[in-house]
Enzyme design. Structure first.
Site, mmCIF file in Angstrom:
data_model
loop_
_atom_site.group_PDB
_atom_site.id
_atom_site.type_symbol
_atom_site.label_atom_id
_atom_site.label_comp_id
_atom_site.label_asym_id
_atom_site.label_seq_id
_atom_site.Cartn_x
_atom_site.Cartn_y
_atom_site.Cartn_z
ATOM 1 N N ASN A 37 -1.515 -35.617 -45.318
ATOM 2 C CA ASN A 37 -1.501 -34.398 -44.513
ATOM 3 C C ASN A 37 -2.273 -34.623 -43.218
ATOM 4 O OD1 ASN A 37 -0.008 -32.527 -46.096
ATOM 5 N ND2 ASN A 37 -1.720 -32.373 -47.518
ATOM 6 N N CYS A 55 5.900 -33.403 -50.432
ATOM 7 C CA CYS A 55 4.820 -32.504 -50.841
ATOM 8 C C CYS A 55 5.190 -31.887 -52.182
ATOM 9 C CB CYS A 55 4.616 -31.413 -49.795
ATOM 10 S SG CYS A 55 3.334 -30.202 -50.213
ATOM 11 N N HIS A 56 4.199 -31.644 -53.034
ATOM 12 C CA HIS A 56 4.490 -31.147 -54.380
ATOM 13 C C HIS A 56 4.439 -29.628 -54.500
ATOM 14 C CE1 HIS A 56 0.039 -31.565 -54.412
ATOM 15 N NE2 HIS A 56 0.103 -30.456 -55.105
ATOM 16 N N HIS A 64 3.810 -26.454 -46.270
ATOM 17 C CA HIS A 64 2.762 -25.485 -46.593
ATOM 18 C C HIS A 64 3.022 -24.122 -45.952
ATOM 19 C CE1 HIS A 64 -0.541 -28.668 -47.708
ATOM 20 N NE2 HIS A 64 0.553 -28.746 -48.455
#
EC number: 3.2.1.20
Length: 453
Positions: A149, A171-172, A201
């Site tokens: 990130n 990304c999880h 995000h």
């Protein structure tokens, strides 16, 4: 020939062990050659020994080696997986939060958005560009998967500097849908067809349908989410449990409520008071919690769950760092599925990747990296167009100039563009103090920011 996979940052036990376990359980990758790379020779040697001991114990035919020489590691690579950080992560993160605060700027989290996200980007993207330069020179056809990130700023900058590279951000957060929706909707995850999208995000659920009936499931999500999330435990509850019982709570593959023995949260909408506002006012469900989603919104400070965010930071810093990872033969992250899809030409739909916007989100320009679903086949990763509601599109559009100026500031090494990137960010509420703030940050983070002139 065996598939060659390079793990950059493999000295990190959490990244190295987890990724190795994912690879070792894969049939399509069976017998692959795995090169471990890190700049820390001691940590790298530990990961290498652990991997080789595991392979010997399980009698698996993978080939594992390690090197601190990145160019050597990359020779012949077909897949490169990156997960790196620079310096003392938490000490630098504290500066990203505290110094802007001294100049009157309040941040929800300070990791990926706002001033903290900018300075994090300014530190970590240059070494990632160096890695990509070596890939472009040594193995230009390799697929590069990034876990570091700030994801969207990294991907945007890499694609601007190296447009020819196959660079995909992973990304999880999308996995939250698998954890919560089956319980909320009383159906199996396999019975749900879901689409989400936005920026990393900063994504929302866009469409949900029941596969067995073809009926819209989003109406049920909107109806049931308030009661479900209002009582779901959050990180304040997890931190309290950890302190009381002296052991970590394992939420992998389950909800926080199950992990805490069926208990409800100690207060309503834990970790999700901003989430609640988005759900009520924009009629879309974020796929992440306040600490992430709130980094990109100027008014998030008013409505975010600051208690939960601070307790998450405390839990993350004081407890997760003490966990001893181990290699397990089970799939935890989705990058292996993508590699399998490319090698086998599977044509499956991946739930979320971060790639340049090639018309996938109409409200955003092509240069910015967006988070969208994709089809995976032998030709690679092909994004799918998604329909973003106007209100969410407006929130996303606020990030266009920030990402543009961040990328240009890093590539040009320009202090002036850093100042501009802060001044166009609505999270920032200051003007005259910004040049001094930037100079203080450069001074305090000199080893990583001295390229800015």
């Amino acid at each position: 020939m065996a598939t060659k996979i390079v793990l950059v940052g493999a000295g990190s036990a959490q990244f190295g062990y987890g990724t190795l376990g994912d690879i070792f359980q894969s049939r399509a990758l069976y017998g692959s050659e795995i090169i471990l790379h890190d700049i820390n020779p001691v940590a790298l040697a530990v990961t290498e020994k652990t991997a080789k001991d595991f392979l010997a114990k399980e009698d698996l035919p993978f080939i594992v080696s390690a090197t601190t020489d990145r160019r050597t590691a990359l020779r012949g690579a077909e897949f490169v997986i990156i997960s790196i950080e620079v310096g003392d992560r938490f000490a630098l993160w504290d500066l990203d939060w505290q110094i802007p605060q001294q100049y009157g700027i309040q941040q929800v989290y300070g990791e990926n958005g706002g001033p903290g996200g900018l300075f994090h980007s300014l530190r970590i993207i240059p070494p990632i560009l160096d890695i990509c330069a070596d890939v472009a020179d040594i193995c230009p056809d390799a697929w590069i998967f990034n876990y570091s990130n700030p994801m969207s700023r990294i991907c945007t900058t890499v694609h601007r500097r190296f447009p020819e590279l196959n660079f995909v951000g992973m990304c999880h957060e999308i996995a939250s849908l698998e954890r919560y929706l089956p319980e909320m909707l009383n159906t199996s995850f396999d019975n749900l067809s879901l689409r989400a999208g936005g920026l990393n995000h900063f994504s929302v659920l866009l469409d949900a349908r029941y596969k067995d009936s073809g009926k819209d499931a989003y109406a049920d999500v909107r109806a049931k989410a308030p009661d479900y999330f209002a009582s779901l435990p959050g990180y304040s509850d997890i931190l309290a449990y950890t302190r009381q019982h002296g052991k970590l709570v394992d939420t992998e593959g389950s909800t926080e409520r199950h992990a805490l023995g069926g208990k409800d949260s100690s207060y309503p909408w834990a970790d999700r008071t901003l989430f609640k506002e988005i759900l009520e006012k924009f009629h879309c469900m974020p796929i992440t919690v306040d600490s992430h989603f709130g980094e990109y919104i100027s008014w998030a400070g008013e409505v975010s769950d600051h208690r939960g965010i601070l307790d998450f930071y405390t839990f993350y810093r004081n407890y997760l760092g003490g966990v001893q990872p181990k290699i397990e033969l089970k799939l935890k992250e989705r990058v292996v599925s993508i590699m399998e899809g490319i090698l086998t030409d599977s044509g499956y739909e991946e739930a979320a990747v971060n790639i340049p916007n090639r018309g996938f989100i109409k409200q955003l320009p092509e240069f910015i990296a967006v988070e969208v679903p994709a089809i995976i086949d032998r030709k690679g990763v092909h994004g799918i167009q998604v329909d973003i509601p106007p209100g969410i599109g407006g929130l996303l559009s606020n990030q266009i100039a920030i990402h543009d100026l961040t990328a240009e500031a890093i590539i040009a090494g320009s202090r002036d563009l850093v100042i501009q990137a802060l001044l166009v960010d609505s999270v920032n509420n200051q003007c005259r103090a910004i040049p001094e703030l930037v100079d203080v940050m450069i001074s305090r983070q000199q080893p990583w920011l001295n390229y800015l002139k």
